[in-house]
Design a protein around this motif. Structure first.
Motif, mmCIF file in Angstrom:
data_model
loop_
_atom_site.group_PDB
_atom_site.id
_atom_site.type_symbol
_atom_site.label_atom_id
_atom_site.label_comp_id
_atom_site.label_asym_id
_atom_site.label_seq_id
_atom_site.Cartn_x
_atom_site.Cartn_y
_atom_site.Cartn_z
ATOM 1 N N LEU A 309 0.840 -1.212 0.000
ATOM 2 C CA LEU A 309 0.000 0.000 0.000
ATOM 3 C C LEU A 309 0.870 1.255 0.000
ATOM 4 C CD1 LEU A 309 -2.595 -1.127 2.701
ATOM 5 C CD2 LEU A 309 -3.089 -0.749 0.277
ATOM 6 N N LEU A 310 1.957 1.182 0.763
ATOM 7 C CA LEU A 310 2.800 2.377 0.937
ATOM 8 C C LEU A 310 3.646 2.720 -0.290
ATOM 9 C CD1 LEU A 310 4.207 2.064 4.546
ATOM 10 C CD2 LEU A 310 3.337 4.176 3.546
ATOM 11 N N ASN A 311 4.181 1.688 -0.958
ATOM 12 C CA ASN A 311 5.141 1.961 -2.030
ATOM 13 C C ASN A 311 4.615 2.908 -3.119
ATOM 14 O OD1 ASN A 311 7.414 0.806 -0.994
ATOM 15 N ND2 ASN A 311 6.880 -1.255 -1.727
ATOM 16 N N PRO A 312 3.392 2.692 -3.642
ATOM 17 C CA PRO A 312 2.910 3.633 -4.662
ATOM 18 C C PRO A 312 2.773 5.062 -4.122
ATOM 19 C CG PRO A 312 1.514 1.671 -4.574
ATOM 20 C CD PRO A 312 2.436 1.598 -3.408
ATOM 21 N N LEU A 313 2.450 5.182 -2.823
ATOM 22 C CA LEU A 313 2.303 6.523 -2.236
ATOM 23 C C LEU A 313 3.677 7.197 -2.097
ATOM 24 C CD1 LEU A 313 -0.293 5.715 0.601
ATOM 25 C CD2 LEU A 313 -0.749 6.624 -1.674
ATOM 26 N N LEU A 314 4.680 6.379 -1.800
ATOM 27 C CA LEU A 314 6.050 6.911 -1.710
ATOM 28 C C LEU A 314 6.528 7.332 -3.103
ATOM 29 C CD1 LEU A 314 7.442 4.179 0.692
ATOM 30 C CD2 LEU A 314 7.427 6.615 1.225
ATOM 31 N N ASP A 315 6.265 6.471 -4.088
ATOM 32 C CA ASP A 315 6.700 6.779 -5.462
ATOM 33 C C ASP A 315 6.029 8.037 -5.987
ATOM 34 O OD1 ASP A 315 6.823 3.302 -6.535
ATOM 35 O OD2 ASP A 315 8.268 4.594 -5.486
ATOM 36 N N ALA A 316 4.779 8.233 -5.569
ATOM 37 C CA ALA A 316 4.024 9.386 -6.077
ATOM 38 C C ALA A 316 4.352 10.670 -5.334
ATOM 39 C CB ALA A 316 2.527 9.099 -5.959
ATOM 40 N N GLY A 317 5.190 10.561 -4.300
ATOM 41 C CA GLY A 317 5.568 11.763 -3.552
ATOM 42 C C GLY A 317 4.476 12.256 -2.614
ATOM 43 N N LEU A 318 3.561 11.368 -2.253
ATOM 44 C CA LEU A 318 2.505 11.775 -1.314
ATOM 45 C C LEU A 318 2.919 11.502 0.124
ATOM 46 C CD1 LEU A 318 -0.514 10.304 -3.258
ATOM 47 C CD2 LEU A 318 -0.111 12.710 -2.828
ATOM 48 N N VAL A 319 3.738 10.448 0.286
ATOM 49 C CA VAL A 319 4.172 10.047 1.626
ATOM 50 C C VAL A 319 5.693 9.968 1.602
ATOM 51 C CG1 VAL A 319 4.163 8.077 3.239
ATOM 52 C CG2 VAL A 319 2.045 8.779 2.121
ATOM 53 N N GLU A 320 6.315 10.285 2.728
ATOM 54 C CA GLU A 320 7.770 10.133 2.790
ATOM 55 C C GLU A 320 8.169 9.423 4.073
ATOM 56 O OE1 GLU A 320 9.903 13.832 3.087
ATOM 57 O OE2 GLU A 320 8.314 14.732 4.282
ATOM 58 N N LYS A 321 9.382 8.894 4.033
ATOM 59 C CA LYS A 321 9.891 8.220 5.225
ATOM 60 C C LYS A 321 10.853 9.167 5.923
ATOM 61 C CE LYS A 321 11.632 3.863 6.840
ATOM 62 N NZ LYS A 321 12.419 2.691 6.554
ATOM 63 N N ILE A 322 10.691 9.294 7.231
ATOM 64 C CA ILE A 322 11.612 10.152 7.983
ATOM 65 C C ILE A 322 12.293 9.295 9.051
ATOM 66 C CG2 ILE A 322 10.461 12.388 7.607
ATOM 67 C CD1 ILE A 322 8.968 11.983 10.225
ATOM 68 N N GLY A 323 13.478 9.724 9.467
ATOM 69 C CA GLY A 323 14.194 8.977 10.511
ATOM 70 C C GLY A 323 15.058 7.886 9.914
ATOM 71 N N GLY A 324 15.659 7.102 10.792
ATOM 72 C CA GLY A 324 16.627 6.084 10.362
ATOM 73 C C GLY A 324 15.966 4.842 9.793
ATOM 74 N N LYS A 325 16.829 3.911 9.344
ATOM 75 C CA LYS A 325 16.312 2.703 8.706
ATOM 76 C C LYS A 325 15.450 1.894 9.683
ATOM 77 C CE LYS A 325 17.815 -0.537 5.297
ATOM 78 N NZ LYS A 325 18.833 -1.416 4.811
ATOM 79 N N LYS A 326 15.972 1.762 10.914
ATOM 80 C CA LYS A 326 15.246 0.941 11.896
ATOM 81 C C LYS A 326 14.148 1.724 12.612
ATOM 82 C CE LYS A 326 17.844 -3.063 12.675
ATOM 83 N NZ LYS A 326 19.214 -3.288 13.101
#
Ligand SMILES: Nc1ncnc2c1ncn2[C@@H]1O[C@H](COP(=O)(O)OP(=O)(O)OP(=O)(O)O)[C@@H](O)[C@H]1O
Length: 335
Positions: A309-326
């Motif tokens: 669910l998340l990957n398309p939102l990340l690719d589209a620039g709607l959602v981003e990941k913040i903070g470290g890998k873990k």
């Protein structure tokens, strides 16, 4: 008896109302694609809060206002300014919650004022009409003994006659009349602007709550004050005030259109959201940010299901990941 506003529907006003209808339609048809609405709503709410509190001198920047909404602590700011901003967020949430209320009462206005002015009144009390005289610049509003009657007349008009006018006009008339009565000892600017927004929401003009109208008043405050003042100079004729406010809405709609472009998915042609993705955007808006574990628990999907669910939102620039890998968290992208 209800308040009877005086104005003339001139051809410049009519043209503006027609232009606004076309621009609004363009925005409305773009909002069929729901993907970015939560992010745009959040952005618009912060902008309204920032602008409306900044008008009377709140020093917090838009970035600081956004940080406060997300529950982040500010370095070196004063508690009263923060209180004012947090109150305004709460006031807008109150308006959004009561948006479909058919009949507005004094108590609704008191409740809104109580929220907006709690802990930040220079004089008088929250949630009740003033018992003192006040002055704004060289304008002296009506004596306190007249306030309750004038507000009764305004509510009569708002609950009945105003519905026959375009919301572009009824919102502007409500805004002016409220300021000219100046019913509270303090906090009239913020309450009046929140009521004007309430009217736009209530009448379905801004269905998704994505118009940050208050930026217009804030960006040229001298013009805002002059436009209010001019009504009195013209014997309470609202024609030019209506044109001023309609120009503001046109400007706001042009701007929201640009923001919509910026919110469009960047790397895919069109992102058609699955219901769980819509739910996820809503959750991120409500929570500010979430860990992967929180996401899969809330959506009741597997870890892999959450990533699908998340990957398309990340690719589209709607959602981003913040903070470290873990320790990473997901959040809505900002403009
Ligand atoms: N000449 C005028 N006639 C009517 N209303 C005016 C005039 N000049 C300013 N105002 C309104 O009065 C508001 C200020 O009133 P007041 O100080 O009670 O409000 P406030 O909510 O404390 O201010 P705020 O706008 O301070 O955040 C302005 O924001 C504006 O809306």
């Amino acid at each position: 008896m209800a308040y009877q506003p005086q104005f003339t529907i001139t051809s410049p006003l009519l043209s503006l109302i027609e232009e606004i209808a076309v621009l609004r339609e363009r925005v409305q048809s773009a909002t069929v694609e729901l993907a970015w609405i939560p992010a745009l709503q959040k952005d618009s709410r912060s902008r309204n809060v920032h602008a409306s509190t900044a008008i009377e001198g709140n020093p917090l920047t838009l970035e600081q206002v956004r940080a406060l909404e997300e529950g982040r602590e500010l370095e070196a700011s004063d508690p009263r300014s923060e209180r004012e901003v947090l109150n305004y967020f709460a006031g807008l949430r109150y308006v959004e919650k009561h948006v479909s209320k058919k009949t507005l009462k004094h108590e609704d206005i008191f409740a809104l004022h109580r929220i907006l002015a709690k802990g930040v009144m220079d004089q008088g009390e929250t949630g009740c009409y003033r018992s003192i005289s006040v002055q704004v610049g060289d304008f002296v509003p009506p004596a306190s003994g007249e306030v309750s009657g004038l507000m009764f007349e305004l509510l009569e008009w708002w609950n009945n006659d105003s519905q026959e006018l375009s919301p572009v006009m009824s919102s502007a008339i409500l805004h002016y009349r409220f300021e000219s009565i100046h019913p509270f000892a303090d906090g009239n600017g913020r309450t009046g602007r929140a009521l004007a927004l309430w009217e736009l929401y209530r009448r379905g003009f801004d269905t998704h709550h994505i118009f940050s109208v208050d930026e217009y008043y804030w960006e040229d405050r001298p013009r805002y004050y002059a436009a209010l003042k001019e009504v009195r100079r013209e014997g309470e004729d609202l024609t030019n005030w209506l044109i001023y406010c309609a120009e503001g809405l046109r400007h706001t709609l042009d701007r929201v259109w640009l923001r919509i472009q910026a919110f469009q998915p960047r790397s895919v042609d069109k992102l058609v959201l699955r219901p769980k993705q819509e739910r996820l955007l809503q959750l991120l808006q409500d929570h500010g940010s979430m860990t992967p574990a929180e996401i899969w628990a809330a959506l009741e999907v597997s870890r892999q299901g959450a990533m699908d669910l998340l990957n398309p939102l990340l690719d589209a620039g709607l959602v981003e990941k913040i903070g470290g890998k873990k320790t990473g968290r997901y959040t809505l992208c900002k403009l």
